[in-house]
Write an enzyme that holds these catalytic residues in place. Sequence first.
Site, mmCIF file in Angstrom:
data_model
loop_
_atom_site.group_PDB
_atom_site.id
_atom_site.type_symbol
_atom_site.label_atom_id
_atom_site.label_comp_id
_atom_site.label_asym_id
_atom_site.label_seq_id
_atom_site.Cartn_x
_atom_site.Cartn_y
_atom_site.Cartn_z
ATOM 1 N N SER A 63 -25.476 77.798 80.106
ATOM 2 C CA SER A 63 -25.462 78.008 81.555
ATOM 3 C C SER A 63 -24.344 77.282 82.300
ATOM 4 C CB SER A 63 -26.813 77.608 82.162
ATOM 5 O OG SER A 63 -27.793 78.552 81.827
ATOM 6 N N TYR A 241 -31.744 73.772 87.541
ATOM 7 C CA TYR A 241 -32.960 74.558 87.608
ATOM 8 C C TYR A 241 -33.980 73.883 88.523
ATOM 9 C CZ TYR A 241 -30.495 75.959 83.367
ATOM 10 O OH TYR A 241 -29.524 76.315 82.476
ATOM 11 N N VAL A 259 -28.566 74.884 78.259
ATOM 12 C CA VAL A 259 -29.570 74.593 77.234
ATOM 13 C C VAL A 259 -28.943 74.289 75.874
ATOM 14 C CG1 VAL A 259 -31.398 75.875 78.397
ATOM 15 C CG2 VAL A 259 -29.963 77.034 76.688
#
Length: 305
Positions: A63, A241, A259
């Site tokens: 990400s 997030y 991740v």
Amino acid sequence: MDYEAILKEIQEEIKPYLEQGKVADYIPALGRVNPNQFAMSLQLFDGTTFGVGDVDTKFSIQSISKVFTFTLALDLYEKTLHERVGIEPSGNPFNSLVQLEYEKGIPRNPFINAGAIVVTDMLVSGYHDKTFERIVDFIRNVSDNRALSHDKEVADSEAAYGYRNMSLINMMKSFGNIQNDIADVMAVYFQQCSISMSAHELSRAMLFLANHGVDPITQKRYISASQAKKLSSLMLTCGHYDASGDFAFKVGLPGKSGVGGGIVAIVPNLMSLCVWSPRLNARGNSLAGTKALELFTTKTELSIF
């Protein structure tokens, strides 16, 4: 400031954290990574680099790629981007379907999976079959490294097990927020997440954002100061997030996690950083990496606050 000594102190102090957390084994190729690795790299505006640990070991940026794709989308669609993706923290897991349905297919921000998929769809509209090449070329430019590429094994692994991401894009397609063929968009998305970079390369790649859109080493402007401000603010509020508030509270720097265990961060007007440790906390962010950045801003007092 003796950055080398500070990084060595952090490397020692985070050792107990290296055995905590869990690798992202829901992507099988990531589940096979040695979980006990650690790297921390910082890049100053004059080109000086400091690092400890496995700073030259490549890993899947995942990400973190969303920072680069959103940069390209800002350049192409700045005036209309907000119509298709928001700028607010989600408060929900990065792959949540519930919020997306409730908000009629408009993702909260470009750093959760749904938002990044919309951004990729917009890039496909702009770049067509050259989209992934344009993304890689941009990252090669900002990292000053023409040799960067993606890991096909990771991309194939994500495609084979990306059921939730496929659900997200299908839902957004049903609401009219995806304009291109789903297979084409997801092929690019999985490839961009599988780009392999080291901590040293990523810290170099983020330097332009720490300097208001201009690479301080090459003096090349990639985005305007206004665009860099928007991007940095989103990294601070949405870059981790549903743990973005916790990261801002403990670290106090604009940053973006992936991740694969990497986290990038910037100290405006001074430096860019990258930490990497594959074991993740419950929110999907590198456990030891987050602690390392918290220690760094505590020891250096370089938080933006």
